[in-house]
Scaffold this motif. Sequence first.
Motif, PDB file in Angstrom:
ATOM      1  N   ASP A 117      26.812  -1.326 -22.999  1.00  0.00           N
ATOM      2  CA  ASP A 117      25.915  -0.367 -22.335  1.00  0.00           C
ATOM      3  C   ASP A 117      26.024   1.031 -22.949  1.00  0.00           C
ATOM      4  O   ASP A 117      25.044   1.767 -23.006  1.00  0.00           O
ATOM      5  N   ASP A 201      22.975  -0.837 -18.377  1.00  0.00           N
ATOM      6  CA  ASP A 201      23.413   0.165 -17.418  1.00  0.00           C
ATOM      7  C   ASP A 201      23.265   1.549 -18.061  1.00  0.00           C
ATOM      8  O   ASP A 201      23.968   1.859 -19.023  1.00  0.00           O
ATOM      9  N   PHE A 252      19.952  -3.035 -13.056  1.00  0.00           N
ATOM     10  CA  PHE A 252      20.671  -3.387 -14.276  1.00  0.00           C
ATOM     11  C   PHE A 252      21.227  -4.790 -14.144  1.00  0.00           C
ATOM     12  O   PHE A 252      21.805  -5.130 -13.132  1.00  0.00           O
ATOM     13  N   GLY A 254      23.570  -5.902 -15.995  1.00  0.00           N
ATOM     14  CA  GLY A 254      25.011  -5.879 -16.225  1.00  0.00           C
ATOM     15  C   GLY A 254      25.389  -6.925 -17.245  1.00  0.00           C
ATOM     16  O   GLY A 254      24.777  -7.983 -17.309  1.00  0.00           O
TER      17      GLY A 254
END
Length: 463
Positions: A117, A201, A252, A254
């Motif tokens: 991210d 993210d 998000f 993730g």
Amino acid sequence: MQSISLRWLFSILLVVGCSTPLPFRSPPSAQTAKEDPETKISRDFRREAKKTLKLISDPEVDRYVNQMGQRILSSMGPQPYEYRFFVIEDSQLNAFAVPGGTIYIHTGLIERVRKTDELAGVLGHEIVHVKGRHMARLSGMDPLNLLALLGVFLAGAGAQGQMAGVVGQALAATRQLSYTRSLEQEADTLGVKYVAESGYDPRGILNFLKIIEHERTLNPVDIPPYLMTHPVTQERIAHVELALRSTSPGRFRGEALDPIRRIQTILRLQKYEADAVIRENEKLLVGYPANAEPVHFLGLAYHHKGRLAEARANYERAKGLNPNTPGIDRDLGRLYTQLGEFALARQAFERSLNVAPDESLNYLFLGELFEKEAKFSDAISSYLRAQSLAPLWPEPAQRLGMAYGKTNRLGDAYYYLGRSHFLQDEYEKAMADLARAIKVFGPKSARGQAIQDELDAIRSRGK
Ligand SMILES: [Zn+2]
């Protein structure tokens, strides 16, 4: 549900791949004869950069950054440029965007992030600089000046501190190429937005800025190049925090299986640090012998050193400890291919395809397996699939050229070798191979004429 059989999958591939042996398309950027000045800057820069910089050619690393870039771009709608992402082997913390869609990331930056991210945040930010034509807006520079300035910058990057004069000039160029505060804010605001919309993210960029701000306080003398072109101030961090507050949390996806540490390990192996990787991971295992990750990385290091038996033992053990270890099935598939364990290799790739059916790497390595089994038409189908999933990646085109050569389809062999050269910005070689392909197909044939059109398009763009 879990197991799509590979045979079934391949029956589809064969239909797609072989009934139309050539899903004939011109190379994307050969289609428009007239290209905008920024695309030309990118092309010229890439050609120079290849001579000056040490680029990482590992397919896993290449796909990792390019897929990340494409995923972010997919949230931005149609783009005027073709984006390419390259990794430079250089320990400095840096990333930079060249007008026209070429983005470079230093290994020094990838090594310092803790999550994908964070890297996505950096890429999103750089993409916005390109998309918003920020470099051209910097001082209303004309393209030639800009290219000259980038050239000096490049010379400095290549010299790596050895030639004081060049470095001094490069430093001046770097200062001239530094983004203004308002352009930085734009890149941060929109970068956060696009990164979030593509499922990463967006807090990653904030974490990254904090890492480099911390680094600067530890070493206030050697300012990383990234900080010169993208100054990090408390004001900027506050601005990013503000931008984050206006993105909706919870969208998000993730990265439950973040591959960043595997990529970082592969980068270290590229730098001949295999022995250090082995030492460190063995040490990690003393405390946590059932931890799959260090076992996997030991496997990667032994594989890199050509110690295949140890690589196998570690890969298989990592797979047993955690079947979802990122990339483990593809690594196993490649190793089994090398060992001649074709049935095991196929099962490993099948598992890898179940997890990532649109991953071009899976098809590239599967093609290698088929070639080793002398199943060339299956290999060709697999490479064609890899190519359709990653049309700007030269690797599948190159493999196709070789595989067609082995089956004596010389027109196709020359065509794909030419295409591979084209994608690597080697236009003279590309034109020579396309001319050979035309000769084989016959200039009057439909294929010959189509290839002639591509050749003309490349030629008309000039140098
Ligand atoms: Zn910036």
